[in-house]
Design an enzyme around this catalytic site. Structure first.
Site, PDB file in Angstrom:
ATOM      1  N   HIS A 115      70.803  16.105  17.706  1.00  0.00           N
ATOM      2  CA  HIS A 115      69.668  15.506  16.989  1.00  0.00           C
ATOM      3  C   HIS A 115      68.614  16.507  16.563  1.00  0.00           C
ATOM      4  O   HIS A 115      67.451  16.125  16.383  1.00  0.00           O
ATOM      5  CB  HIS A 115      68.967  14.477  17.875  1.00  0.00           C
ATOM      6  CG  HIS A 115      69.774  13.263  18.184  1.00  0.00           C
ATOM      7  ND1 HIS A 115      69.648  12.092  17.482  1.00  0.00           N
ATOM      8  CD2 HIS A 115      70.707  13.037  19.128  1.00  0.00           C
ATOM      9  CE1 HIS A 115      70.466  11.183  17.993  1.00  0.00           C
ATOM     10  NE2 HIS A 115      71.125  11.737  18.996  1.00  0.00           N
TER      11      HIS A 115
ATOM     12  N   THR B 220      63.841   8.443  11.081  1.00  0.00           N
ATOM     13  CA  THR B 220      64.289   7.063  10.949  1.00  0.00           C
ATOM     14  C   THR B 220      63.114   6.200  10.494  1.00  0.00           C
ATOM     15  O   THR B 220      63.317   5.156   9.869  1.00  0.00           O
ATOM     16  CB  THR B 220      64.847   6.519  12.278  1.00  0.00           C
ATOM     17  OG1 THR B 220      63.977   6.928  13.333  1.00  0.00           O
ATOM     18  CG2 THR B 220      66.244   7.045  12.540  1.00  0.00           C
TER      19      THR B 220
ATOM     20  N   LYS C 292      54.553   9.145  13.577  1.00  0.00           N
ATOM     21  CA  LYS C 292      55.679   9.860  14.189  1.00  0.00           C
ATOM     22  C   LYS C 292      55.094  10.703  15.312  1.00  0.00           C
ATOM     23  O   LYS C 292      53.870  10.787  15.434  1.00  0.00           O
ATOM     24  CB  LYS C 292      56.379  10.754  13.163  1.00  0.00           C
ATOM     25  CG  LYS C 292      55.423  11.615  12.346  1.00  0.00           C
ATOM     26  CD  LYS C 292      56.096  12.330  11.192  1.00  0.00           C
ATOM     27  CE  LYS C 292      56.410  11.499   9.983  1.00  0.00           C
ATOM     28  NZ  LYS C 292      57.821  11.172   9.808  1.00  0.00           N
ATOM     29  N   ARG C 293      55.922  11.322  16.119  1.00  0.00           N
ATOM     30  CA  ARG C 293      55.363  12.209  17.139  1.00  0.00           C
ATOM     31  C   ARG C 293      54.579  13.337  16.477  1.00  0.00           C
ATOM     32  O   ARG C 293      54.850  13.724  15.339  1.00  0.00           O
ATOM     33  CB  ARG C 293      56.500  12.770  18.005  1.00  0.00           C
ATOM     34  CG  ARG C 293      57.009  11.766  19.023  1.00  0.00           C
ATOM     35  CD  ARG C 293      55.942  11.383  20.031  1.00  0.00           C
ATOM     36  NE  ARG C 293      55.676  12.463  20.942  1.00  0.00           N
ATOM     37  CZ  ARG C 293      56.038  12.488  22.224  1.00  0.00           C
ATOM     38  NH1 ARG C 293      56.642  11.442  22.760  1.00  0.00           N
ATOM     39  NH2 ARG C 293      55.763  13.525  22.982  1.00  0.00           N
TER      40      ARG C 293
ATOM     41  N   LYS D  66      56.494  18.691  11.787  1.00  0.00           N
ATOM     42  CA  LYS D  66      56.330  17.469  10.998  1.00  0.00           C
ATOM     43  C   LYS D  66      55.125  17.565  10.056  1.00  0.00           C
ATOM     44  O   LYS D  66      55.004  16.794   9.122  1.00  0.00           O
ATOM     45  CB  LYS D  66      56.185  16.263  11.914  1.00  0.00           C
ATOM     46  CG  LYS D  66      57.440  15.968  12.746  1.00  0.00           C
ATOM     47  CD  LYS D  66      57.248  14.733  13.624  1.00  0.00           C
ATOM     48  CE  LYS D  66      58.381  14.499  14.612  1.00  0.00           C
ATOM     49  NZ  LYS D  66      59.553  13.839  14.016  1.00  0.00           N
TER      50      LYS D  66
ATOM     51  N   LYS E  74      62.705   2.984   7.694  1.00  0.00           N
ATOM     52  CA  LYS E  74      61.997   1.717   7.928  1.00  0.00           C
ATOM     53  C   LYS E  74      60.987   1.463   6.817  1.00  0.00           C
ATOM     54  O   LYS E  74      60.833   0.332   6.334  1.00  0.00           O
ATOM     55  CB  LYS E  74      61.301   1.745   9.290  1.00  0.00           C
ATOM     56  CG  LYS E  74      62.294   1.805  10.453  1.00  0.00           C
ATOM     57  CD  LYS E  74      61.641   2.170  11.793  1.00  0.00           C
ATOM     58  CE  LYS E  74      62.727   2.605  12.784  1.00  0.00           C
ATOM     59  NZ  LYS E  74      62.215   3.384  13.923  1.00  0.00           N
TER      60      LYS E  74
HETATM   61  C1  NBG Z   1      65.177  13.417  16.802  1.00  0.00           C
HETATM   62  C2  NBG Z   1      64.952  14.076  15.455  1.00  0.00           C
HETATM   63  C3  NBG Z   1      64.763  13.043  14.363  1.00  0.00           C
HETATM   64  C4  NBG Z   1      65.893  12.047  14.393  1.00  0.00           C
HETATM   65  C5  NBG Z   1      66.021  11.445  15.783  1.00  0.00           C
HETATM   66  C6  NBG Z   1      67.171  10.495  15.882  1.00  0.00           C
HETATM   67  C7  NBG Z   1      65.142  14.589  18.974  1.00  0.00           C
HETATM   68  C8  NBG Z   1      65.715  15.701  19.773  1.00  0.00           C
HETATM   69  N1  NBG Z   1      65.589  14.450  17.732  1.00  0.00           N
HETATM   70  O1  NBG Z   1      64.728  13.675  13.114  1.00  0.00           O
HETATM   71  O2  NBG Z   1      63.847  14.932  15.528  1.00  0.00           O
HETATM   72  O3  NBG Z   1      65.673  11.018  13.459  1.00  0.00           O
HETATM   73  O4  NBG Z   1      66.233  12.475  16.725  1.00  0.00           O
HETATM   74  O5  NBG Z   1      68.350  11.090  15.469  1.00  0.00           O
HETATM   75  O6  NBG Z   1      64.309  13.865  19.452  1.00  0.00           O
END
Ligand code: NBG
Length: 832
Positions: free
Chosen positions: A376, A677, A567-568, A573, A681
């Site tokens: 991920h 994701t 988002k985080r 980001k 949404k």
């Molecule tokens: C996160 C990514 C996102 C991705 C999500 C789900 C981790 C390690 N990865 O871009 O930063 O949408 O995983 O796949 O948290």
């Protein structure tokens, strides 16, 4: 597994037949609800608290799910097929009540039944504390996936950890993030079914020893030092109105002994319970790091604890007792959600070698068919490594097995690439720098049937950059499965008005088949539909305004473009880029450069938690709050700009915010966001995206079309090129007057009560480091925002684009993602 309690052979017909679901009538529901309230909570309606009522309602709805759950399980037992064990350290579930009501089609019944009792369903909805057992996208993805698998009637058990404290609750004190523990269980956990009588022992520490078995073969056994027990907690995962209910099984750690009686008798009470506290720490708290693992020992204990429990549970409980382990690959595929569960690979090997007495080659051949790995990330620092010294101490047998695996693997590399020792070093599962450690992504890649990224671009970069040596060796192992989101929670539940409009237009089939959104395409040209669509958006804006007023005391201005970045908080980001945009507009206004009347009225909403130890992220939060305070109160702005940063962004807030957004901010540096994701949404709820060519943005743009997407910034090759040439952020500062004035204004202390120190960490980093090239993309971002303003001025055209975003985003359903995993990776049967 120890099972306490006698088993008996039932004779009464009711004890063996299927349990029947309570009647789906208002009267039936009232009866069940009052029964739960009276006998479950032990209170009469007249004296019940809000929490009593919520718990009784949750249990009532759970009751409706139970019969289906038992039925699903019994059907699967009778006719066993290969199943998926989804191994994930995180499940960011969000509130359960609404989802369970939707799945059982009981929303209207419950509403009426409660009304008959003088209770407002909505008040009970608000009483639910969401289980925040995840950090962000990765955990929420797992929750979407298990929802889709249930809806598709796919045999799956989700395995994970039942953290006593989930992701911390964020508060702001003087604009700075302060973390408060997330006590999600204190008011009761009505959705979980604990099985304290079923204990799975998990061992740690100690040493290994060789011995010669009865058959004369040399074997190894592990003599551990200490152990803990895994207690199983089941959660039901209902499919959407299909009678299927799958299982999510989370593990809680319990000490093998409550306390040491000898020490207790000697008078040291606290020392006597220390062991218990120590053991139970393992499932105490979710590590709040997102994409940046900290390498803490307790974290490795958590990882091993939950995969050991899960594999044991599958082998000893889910499977028939006479299972031939050689057939394991026909029965199970364990999906590794990132590297967190990768220690499951040597664990399965250990069981096959030491408990089932297989030879290494055979055990390895089996193991290599039982796992698949999802990566991920693209950030090198997010790829987990564990020091060999730590593994040797905590899991000595596993470390030995990892060495054996590595030996076999490197022999294969040498055979395929003779004389290429540099390659061998690069690919080794054990790395040497900065200390000897196990590279979990390498172990996962070597052991898995398939390795997948989560969006096209990331999968390509995995093949070409991050794991290119492995892709050279096994090109067919690598594949892509683009992420998706569940349309049940993120459209049907969270956006009831849009759902109604869509259902009235194309029928209800879209909820379980989001491809049908394409039927909306033609309505983009229909002025009546556009008018209804705009009404929905306006009503959703009113709704979020009410939520924020109640929740945070924030009063949103009316009739603004609603621009959302949630988002985080992470530098890659680039929340700071969004911040620079707002400061630029503000600076333009107060310097007289920009006539406020020419600025599109805009409200920006941020939502973001920072990892508690991530200093820069916390400074960015502070700066956003500081800028918001000044911009929102400066009369010169004439109310054209507004910034809000509600604390504690979570799934519940996302469900309210996303349907109201006009503009979705997806502005990571190209090549850094694996997928995203949230971006999906927003598109599904009719927001237009302003975004870079990164992650799933690429695919969103490809589908919705360039005219309905605001692209800006460098693409990944351009980023790589600039970095190779040597990036100097000051050049951008010096050559771009608007950028210079914006940064100078921040640096002057204008937003921080004259305190220049307070902003210096962020400003200094942007000017002299800027790892994620914020300044390089600044002008392009400003230009794209100007295009947004122009486009937004034509409300009809904007609505048309928004509708096309909805109509063309059906691909991003997690049902489609699951179909891809099933067809290309898992090869399991649905509906069996
Ligand atoms: C996160 C990514 C996102 C991705 C999500 C789900 C981790 C390690 N990865 O871009 O930063 O949408 O995983 O796949 O948290």
């Amino acid at each position: 597994m120890h099972e306490r309690g006698a088993s008996f052979e039932p004779t009464h017909p009711l004890a063996v037949g299927p349990v029947s679901t309570p009647p789906h009538t208002v009267d039936g529901f009232v009866k069940e609800f009052l029964r739960e309230l009276n006998y479950g909570q032990g209170v009469p309606l007249s004296r019940s608290s809000l929490n009593d009522q919520y718990l009784a309602l949750a249990r009532t709805v759970r009751g409706y799910l139970t019969a289906r759950w038992l039925e699903t399980a019994s059907r699967r037992r009778k006719n066993p097929h290969k199943m998926v064990g989804y191994l994930s350290a995180e499940y960011l579930l969000g509130r359960q009540l609404d989802n369970a009501l939707l799945a059982t089609d009981l929303t209207a019944t419950a509403e009426e039944a409660l009304k008959a009792c003088g209770i407002d369903l909505d008040a009970l909805r608000q009483a639910e504390i969401e289980p925040g057992l995840g950090n962000g996208g990765l955990g929420r993805l797992a929750a979407c996936f298990i929802d889709s698998l249930a809806t598709m009637d796919a045999p799956c058990v989700g395995y994970g950890l039942r953290y006593e404290y989930g992701i911390f609750k964020q508060t702001f004190v003087d604009g700075r993030q302060v973390e408060v523990p997330d006590n999600w269980l204190t008011l009761g956990g009505p959705w979980e079914i604990p099985h304290p009588e079923m204990e799975v022992p998990v061992h740690f520490g100690g040493r290994t020893e060789r011995y010669v078995g009865a058959d004369g073969r040399e074997r190894t056994r592990w003599i551990p030092d200490w152990d803990i027990l895994g207690i199983r907690y089941n959660y039901m995962v209902p499919g959407y109105q299909n009678g299927v209910v799958n299982t999510l099984r989370l593990w809680r750690a319990r000490a093998t002994r409550a306390f040491d009686l000898d020490i207790f008798n000697a008078g040291d009470y606290s020392e006597a319970v220390r062991a218990q506290t120590f053991a139970e720490n393992i499932s105490k708290v979710l590590y709040p790091e997102d994409s940046t693992p900290q390498g803490k020992e307790l974290r490795l204990q958590q990882q091993y604890f939950f995969v050991a429990c899960s594999i044991f549970d599958f082998l000893k409980h889910t499977q028939p007792v006479d299972l031939d382990v050689r057939q394991l690959p026909e029965r199970i595929i364990f999906q590794l959600n990132d590297t967190h569960p990768v220690i499951g690979i040597p664990e399965l090997m250990r069981l096959l070698l030491d408990e089932y007495d297989l030879e290494f080659d055979e055990a390895w051949a089996i193991t290599q068919q039982c796992f698949a790995y999802t990566c991920h990330t693209l950030l090198p620092e997010a790829l987990e490594v564990w020091p060999v010294s730590l593994l040797e101490r905590l899991l000595p047998r596993h470390m030995e097995i990892i060495y054996l695996i590595n030996e076999a693997f490197l022999a294969q590399v040498r055979e395929q690439f003779p004389g290429d020792e540099l390659r061998v070093r690069r690919m080794s599962i054990i790395g040497d720098h900065p200390e000897r450690s196990v590279r979990m992504a390498h172990l996962a890649t070597v052991a898995s049937v398939k390795v997948n990224g989560v969006a096209e671009l990331q999968s390509q970069l995995l093949r070409e950059k991050v794991l290119s040596d492995f892709a050279d060796m096994w090109p067919e192992k690598f594949t892509n499965v683009t992420n998706g989101v569940t349309p049940r929670r993120f459209v049907r539940q969270s956006n009831p008005l849009l759902s109604k409009l869509v259902t009235d237009t194309i029928g209800v089939g879209w909820v379980a088949n989001l491809d049908r959104f394409s039927e909306l395409e033609v309505y983009a040209e229909d002025p009546d539909f556009r008018a209804s669509f705009r009404q929905v958006k306006a009503a959703n804006k009113d709704r979020i305004a009410a939520v924020l007023a109640r929740r945070d005391g924030i009063v949103l201005p009316k009739d603004h473009l609603l621009d959302v970045m949630v988002k985080r908080l992470h530098e890659y980001k680039r929340q700071s880029l969004k911040l620079l945009h707002m400061v630029t507009l503000y600076e333009g206004i107060i310097s007289g450069d920009l006539d406020p009347a020419s600025v599109t009225p805009r409200t920006v909403i941020f939502g973001a938690k920072a990892a508690p130890g991530y200093r820069m992220a916390k400074e960015i939060i502070y700066l956003i709050n500081s800028v918001a305070r000044v911009i929102n109160t400066d009369p010169r702005v004439e109310g054209r700009l507004f910034m809000a940063f509600p604390a504690n962004y979570n799934v519940t807030l996302a469900e309210r915010l996303i349907p109201a957004a006009d503009l979705s901010e997806q502005i990571s540096l190209a090549g850094k966001e694996a997928s995203g994701t949230g971006n999906m949404k927003f598109a599904l709820n009719g927001a237009l995206t302003i975004g870079t060519d990164d992650g799933a943005n690429v695919e969103i743009r490809g589908l919705v079309g360039d005219d309905n997407f605001f692209l800006f910034g460098m693409n990944e090759p351009e980023v790589a090129d600039l970095q190779a040439r040597g990036y100097r952020p000051t050049e951008y500062y010096e050559s771009n007057p608007r950028l210079r004035r914006a940064l100078n204004l921040i640096d002057s202390g204008h937003f921080t009560d004259g305190n220049r120190e307070a902003a210096s960490m962020v400003v200094g980093d942007l000017l002299y480091n800027d790892r994620f090239l914020v300044l390089a993309d600044y002008q392009s971002y400003l230009d794209a925002q100007a295009r947004v303003e122009t486009a937004y001025a034509d409300q009809e055209a904007w609505a048309r684009s928004a509708i096309l975003n909805v109509a063309r985003s059906g691909f991003f359903s997690s049902d489609r993602s699951m179909r891809d995993y099933i067809d290309r990776i898992w090869h399991i049967k649905t509906g069996g």
